[in-house]
Design a protein around this motif. Sequence first.
Motif, PDB file in Angstrom:
ATOM      1  N   SER A 188      22.139   0.350  -6.764  1.00 15.98           N
ATOM      2  CA  SER A 188      22.954   1.153  -7.691  1.00 15.98           C
ATOM      3  C   SER A 188      23.684   0.216  -8.634  1.00 15.98           C
ATOM      4  O   SER A 188      24.141  -0.855  -8.219  1.00 15.98           O
ATOM      5  N   THR A 189      23.819   0.626  -9.874  1.00 15.97           N
ATOM      6  CA  THR A 189      24.581  -0.199 -10.816  1.00 15.97           C
ATOM      7  C   THR A 189      25.741   0.607 -11.392  1.00 15.97           C
ATOM      8  O   THR A 189      25.664   1.839 -11.473  1.00 15.97           O
ATOM      9  N   GLY A 190      26.759  -0.082 -11.793  1.00 17.82           N
ATOM     10  CA  GLY A 190      27.893   0.550 -12.471  1.00 17.82           C
ATOM     11  C   GLY A 190      29.216   0.036 -11.934  1.00 17.82           C
ATOM     12  O   GLY A 190      29.423   0.036 -10.721  1.00 17.82           O
ATOM     13  N   ASP A 191      30.093  -0.402 -12.859  1.00 20.62           N
ATOM     14  CA  ASP A 191      31.414  -0.916 -12.452  1.00 20.62           C
ATOM     15  C   ASP A 191      32.227   0.147 -11.732  1.00 20.62           C
ATOM     16  O   ASP A 191      33.107  -0.168 -10.924  1.00 20.62           O
ATOM     17  N   GLU A 192      31.933   1.427 -12.052  1.00 20.13           N
ATOM     18  CA  GLU A 192      32.734   2.527 -11.489  1.00 20.13           C
ATOM     19  C   GLU A 192      32.214   2.999 -10.133  1.00 20.13           C
ATOM     20  O   GLU A 192      32.868   3.766  -9.445  1.00 20.13           O
ATOM     21  N   ILE A 193      31.001   2.549  -9.738  1.00 24.27           N
ATOM     22  CA  ILE A 193      30.371   3.080  -8.517  1.00 24.27           C
ATOM     23  C   ILE A 193      30.896   2.339  -7.278  1.00 24.27           C
ATOM     24  O   ILE A 193      30.925   1.103  -7.248  1.00 24.27           O
ATOM     25  N   VAL A 194      31.318   3.100  -6.279  1.00 19.95           N
ATOM     26  CA  VAL A 194      31.819   2.510  -5.028  1.00 19.95           C
ATOM     27  C   VAL A 194      31.046   3.121  -3.863  1.00 19.95           C
ATOM     28  O   VAL A 194      30.462   4.203  -4.007  1.00 19.95           O
ATOM     29  N   PRO A 195      31.023   2.419  -2.693  1.00 19.25           N
ATOM     30  CA  PRO A 195      30.275   2.981  -1.562  1.00 19.25           C
ATOM     31  C   PRO A 195      30.707   4.415  -1.259  1.00 19.25           C
ATOM     32  O   PRO A 195      31.879   4.770  -1.417  1.00 19.25           O
ATOM     33  N   TYR A 196      29.735   5.221  -0.809  1.00 23.79           N
ATOM     34  CA  TYR A 196      30.020   6.658  -0.612  1.00 23.79           C
ATOM     35  C   TYR A 196      31.071   6.894   0.463  1.00 23.79           C
ATOM     36  O   TYR A 196      31.754   7.907   0.476  1.00 23.79           O
ATOM     37  N   ASP A 197      31.242   5.901   1.382  1.00 25.31           N
ATOM     38  CA  ASP A 197      32.231   6.117   2.441  1.00 25.31           C
ATOM     39  C   ASP A 197      33.619   5.588   2.068  1.00 25.31           C
ATOM     40  O   ASP A 197      34.501   5.478   2.919  1.00 25.31           O
ATOM     41  N   THR A 198      33.828   5.276   0.780  1.00 32.29           N
ATOM     42  CA  THR A 198      35.172   4.882   0.314  1.00 32.29           C
ATOM     43  C   THR A 198      36.103   6.076   0.501  1.00 32.29           C
ATOM     44  O   THR A 198      35.834   7.160  -0.026  1.00 32.29           O
ATOM     45  N   GLU A 199      37.192   5.862   1.272  1.00 30.99           N
ATOM     46  CA  GLU A 199      38.040   7.015   1.603  1.00 30.99           C
ATOM     47  C   GLU A 199      38.853   7.496   0.431  1.00 30.99           C
ATOM     48  O   GLU A 199      38.866   8.662   0.094  1.00 30.99           O
ATOM     49  N   LYS A 200      39.531   6.527  -0.220  1.00 28.08           N
ATOM     50  CA  LYS A 200      40.428   6.940  -1.307  1.00 28.08           C
ATOM     51  C   LYS A 200      39.934   6.311  -2.599  1.00 28.08           C
ATOM     52  O   LYS A 200      39.831   5.083  -2.700  1.00 28.08           O
ATOM     53  N   LEU A 201      39.630   7.157  -3.564  1.00 29.52           N
ATOM     54  CA  LEU A 201      39.118   6.633  -4.840  1.00 29.52           C
ATOM     55  C   LEU A 201      40.263   6.251  -5.759  1.00 29.52           C
ATOM     56  O   LEU A 201      41.293   6.938  -5.800  1.00 29.52           O
ATOM     57  N   GLU A 202      40.074   5.144  -6.496  1.00 35.52           N
ATOM     58  CA  GLU A 202      40.975   4.844  -7.619  1.00 35.52           C
ATOM     59  C   GLU A 202      40.507   5.717  -8.788  1.00 35.52           C
ATOM     60  O   GLU A 202      39.350   6.138  -8.822  1.00 35.52           O
ATOM     61  N   ILE A 203      41.415   5.932  -9.753  1.00 35.35           N
ATOM     62  CA  ILE A 203      41.010   6.702 -10.933  1.00 35.35           C
ATOM     63  C   ILE A 203      39.839   5.984 -11.613  1.00 35.35           C
ATOM     64  O   ILE A 203      39.860   4.760 -11.768  1.00 35.35           O
ATOM     65  N   GLY A 204      38.849   6.740 -11.958  1.00 33.66           N
ATOM     66  CA  GLY A 204      37.678   6.166 -12.651  1.00 33.66           C
ATOM     67  C   GLY A 204      36.541   5.819 -11.712  1.00 33.66           C
ATOM     68  O   GLY A 204      35.415   5.613 -12.170  1.00 33.66           O
ATOM     69  N   GLN A 205      36.835   5.760 -10.426  1.00 36.23           N
ATOM     70  CA  GLN A 205      35.747   5.408  -9.494  1.00 36.23           C
ATOM     71  C   GLN A 205      34.921   6.638  -9.115  1.00 36.23           C
ATOM     72  O   GLN A 205      35.414   7.764  -9.098  1.00 36.23           O
ATOM     73  N   ILE A 206      33.656   6.372  -8.797  1.00 36.37           N
ATOM     74  CA  ILE A 206      32.702   7.431  -8.435  1.00 36.37           C
ATOM     75  C   ILE A 206      31.971   6.965  -7.185  1.00 36.37           C
ATOM     76  O   ILE A 206      31.521   5.819  -7.126  1.00 36.37           O
ATOM     77  N   ARG A 207      31.872   7.841  -6.184  1.00 35.25           N
ATOM     78  CA  ARG A 207      31.117   7.454  -4.972  1.00 35.25           C
ATOM     79  C   ARG A 207      29.620   7.424  -5.271  1.00 35.25           C
ATOM     80  O   ARG A 207      29.119   8.239  -6.042  1.00 35.25           O
ATOM     81  N   ASP A 208      28.931   6.506  -4.611  1.00 33.06           N
ATOM     82  CA  ASP A 208      27.490   6.323  -4.822  1.00 33.06           C
ATOM     83  C   ASP A 208      26.707   7.477  -4.183  1.00 33.06           C
ATOM     84  O   ASP A 208      26.557   7.545  -2.967  1.00 33.06           O
ATOM     85  N   ILE A 209      26.239   8.371  -5.020  1.00 35.12           N
ATOM     86  CA  ILE A 209      25.436   9.509  -4.541  1.00 35.12           C
ATOM     87  C   ILE A 209      23.961   9.135  -4.575  1.00 35.12           C
ATOM     88  O   ILE A 209      23.185   9.484  -3.680  1.00 35.12           O
ATOM     89  N   ASN A 210      23.557   8.420  -5.615  1.00 40.49           N
ATOM     90  CA  ASN A 210      22.121   8.241  -5.875  1.00 40.49           C
ATOM     91  C   ASN A 210      21.410   7.482  -4.756  1.00 40.49           C
ATOM     92  O   ASN A 210      20.238   7.747  -4.495  1.00 40.49           O
ATOM     93  N   TYR A 211      22.111   6.567  -4.109  1.00 41.42           N
ATOM     94  CA  TYR A 211      21.441   5.859  -3.024  1.00 41.42           C
ATOM     95  C   TYR A 211      20.943   6.849  -1.975  1.00 41.42           C
ATOM     96  O   TYR A 211      19.799   6.804  -1.537  1.00 41.42           O
ATOM     97  N   LEU A 212      21.831   7.785  -1.597  1.00 49.32           N
ATOM     98  CA  LEU A 212      21.445   8.695  -0.506  1.00 49.32           C
ATOM     99  C   LEU A 212      20.403   9.712  -0.949  1.00 49.32           C
ATOM    100  O   LEU A 212      19.483  10.033  -0.201  1.00 49.32           O
ATOM    101  N   THR A 213      20.514  10.198  -2.172  1.00 50.72           N
ATOM    102  CA  THR A 213      19.528  11.204  -2.607  1.00 50.72           C
ATOM    103  C   THR A 213      18.159  10.553  -2.824  1.00 50.72           C
ATOM    104  O   THR A 213      17.145  11.055  -2.347  1.00 50.72           O
ATOM    105  N   VAL A 214      18.160   9.415  -3.492  1.00 53.22           N
ATOM    106  CA  VAL A 214      16.883   8.769  -3.826  1.00 53.22           C
ATOM    107  C   VAL A 214      16.220   8.196  -2.571  1.00 53.22           C
ATOM    108  O   VAL A 214      15.021   8.380  -2.352  1.00 53.22           O
ATOM    109  N   SER A 215      17.007   7.554  -1.722  1.00 54.83           N
ATOM    110  CA  SER A 215      16.387   6.989  -0.515  1.00 54.83           C
ATOM    111  C   SER A 215      15.964   8.111   0.416  1.00 54.83           C
ATOM    112  O   SER A 215      14.970   7.995   1.136  1.00 54.83           O
TER     113      SER A 215
END
Length: 410
Positions: A188-215
Motif C-alpha cells: 500500500s502507498t500513501g503518507d495518510e495510510i496507516v495499518p488497519y489495526d491502528t486504534e486511534k487515528l490522527e486527523i488525515g489518516q486512513i486505515r489500510d483497507i485495500n490490503y485486506l480486500t485485494v489480498s
Amino acid sequence: MQFFKVKTVEETFALIQEKIAKVGEVSVCALEEALHCVLAEPVAAGENVPAFDRSTVDGYAVVAKDTYGSSESMPGFLTVSGEVKMGEAATTPLSRGEAIYVPTGGMLPPGSDSVLMIEHCEEISGLLNTYKQIAPGENVIRAGEDIKAGEILLEAGTKLRPQEIGALASLGISKVSVYRPIKAAYLSTGDEIVPYDTEKLEIGQIRDINYLTVSGLAREWGVEVIYGGITTDDYDVFASKARELYEQADILILSGGSSVGAKDYTTEVIQSLGDPGVFVHGISIKPGKPTILAVAEGKPVIGLPGHPASAMIIFRLFGEKIIKKLQGEQAQPKPERVFARMTKNIASSPGRSDYIRVRLFMKEGEWWAEPIIGKSGLITTLVKSDGIVEISSEKEGISQGEYVPVLASK
Ligand SMILES: Nc1nc2c(c(=O)[nH]1)N[C@H]1C(S)=C(S)[C@@H](COP(=O)(O)OP(=O)(O)OC[C@H]3O[C@@H](n4cnc5c(N)ncnc54)[C@H](O)[C@@H]3O)O[C@H]1N2
Ligand code: MOO
C-alpha cells in the motif's frame, strides 16, 4: 502535465492475453492440498468408475422384462431369491422371474438389468408383488458410466474445483502434477495510510483497507500473498520497498499513487523495476480510470487506484485475468452469475425445487445454458457443468430459450 492515454476494457483484456505468460513451474501436490491448483498434465483414467454396475436406489434387482405389464391394479409376481450386502460382491446370478434385494449403491447381481424401487413393490413371504413396470437400465449406474478407463478425464490447464478433486478421488489418484501456486506481493502507498489495526487515528489518516480486500480476492483465487506493509510517498523508500517485494513474488500489486498528482510515483517506480514496463496507464472505465498494468522482466506489476472500491473492482476485473494466466489456467473464464437461455425444455414437478446442472456457452453474444442430464451418483456431471439453475417449487419447468439465472460452481 502528464495525461493518460486510456485504453478500452476490451483492449486491456487483449493486452493481458498478449503480455502475460504462465509461470509454469510444476510441482507434485497431494490431492487434498490441490484445491484451486491448475493441472500441469492431462489426467487419464486408469480404471472404470464405478468399477461395477450399481443401484441408485433401495429396491429389487430384476430383469426389466419381468415387470412389463405390472401396475397398482394388476401387480406382477417375482420370487425373492436373495439379498446383496452393501460393499460386497453380488455373486449369485439372477434368473428370469426372480428379484434380489439391493441397497442404494450396492452391486447389481449378474443377469439383472434394472432396479425396482421398494416404493413400487411389496415383499410378502418371499414373493414380490411388482406395482410398476420399469425399463432396462432404470435406477442403475453402469460400470464406467461416470468415468471410462482410458479416457482423458481432465486436460492440462484445468483449475481444480471441489468436483474435479472428487472425480480424481474416485479414481484413487492421491497426487497430481500442478503448476506451483502463485505468490503475489502487495504494497500500500500513501503518507495518510496507516495499518488497519491502528486504534486511534490522527486527523488525515486512513486505515489500510485495500490490503485486506485485494489480498482476500487473491486468496480466493488460490494465490499466496506476501504483505509488504505501507510505504510513504517518498520515491526512494517506495522504489526500494517495491524492488524488494518484486524479487520475492511472481506478481507485484501496488495500491495508490496511480493518478498523476505531484506525489503519484507509482508509474516511475514500476518503470524502475525493469523492461518493457507499463503497457496500460489509464482505462476508460469508472471507477478505476488511473489503473496501471506493466510487465517488468517477465513479472506482471499492477498499480491499483487507491480508492477502495476502485481497487477492488479493478483487481476483480483485470487482476483475476492476470493471475489466471500466470497460474496457467486454460479455460475461458465463465461468469459467476448470469442470465442464460436454456437450450432445452426441462420439466419439473410443482411443489419440488429442482437444481439443474448446466454448461454455459456463448452464442451470438448471449450465454446459453445446456443441461447436463445425469444421475446424482455421477461426479462427472459436476465436472462438466459450470453452474446450477434453480427451478423453484412453484414452477412447472423451463421452456427452451427462457432466460434463467445461473449460479456458477467455481
Ligand atoms: N487530476 C486527476 N486526479 C485524479 C484522477 C484524474 O484522472 N486526474 N483520477 C481520480 C481517480 S478516478 C482515482 S481512483 C484516484 C486514484 O488515485 P491514486 O491511485 O493516485 O490513489 P491515491 O491518491 O493514493 O488514493 C486515492 C484515495 O484512496 C485512499 N486510499 C489509498 N490507499 C488506500 C488504502 N490502502 N486503503 C484505504 N484507502 C486508501 C486515499 O486515502 C485517497 O483518498 O485519483 C483521482 N484523482
Ligand atoms: O474512478 Mo476513480 O477510480 O475516482 O474511483
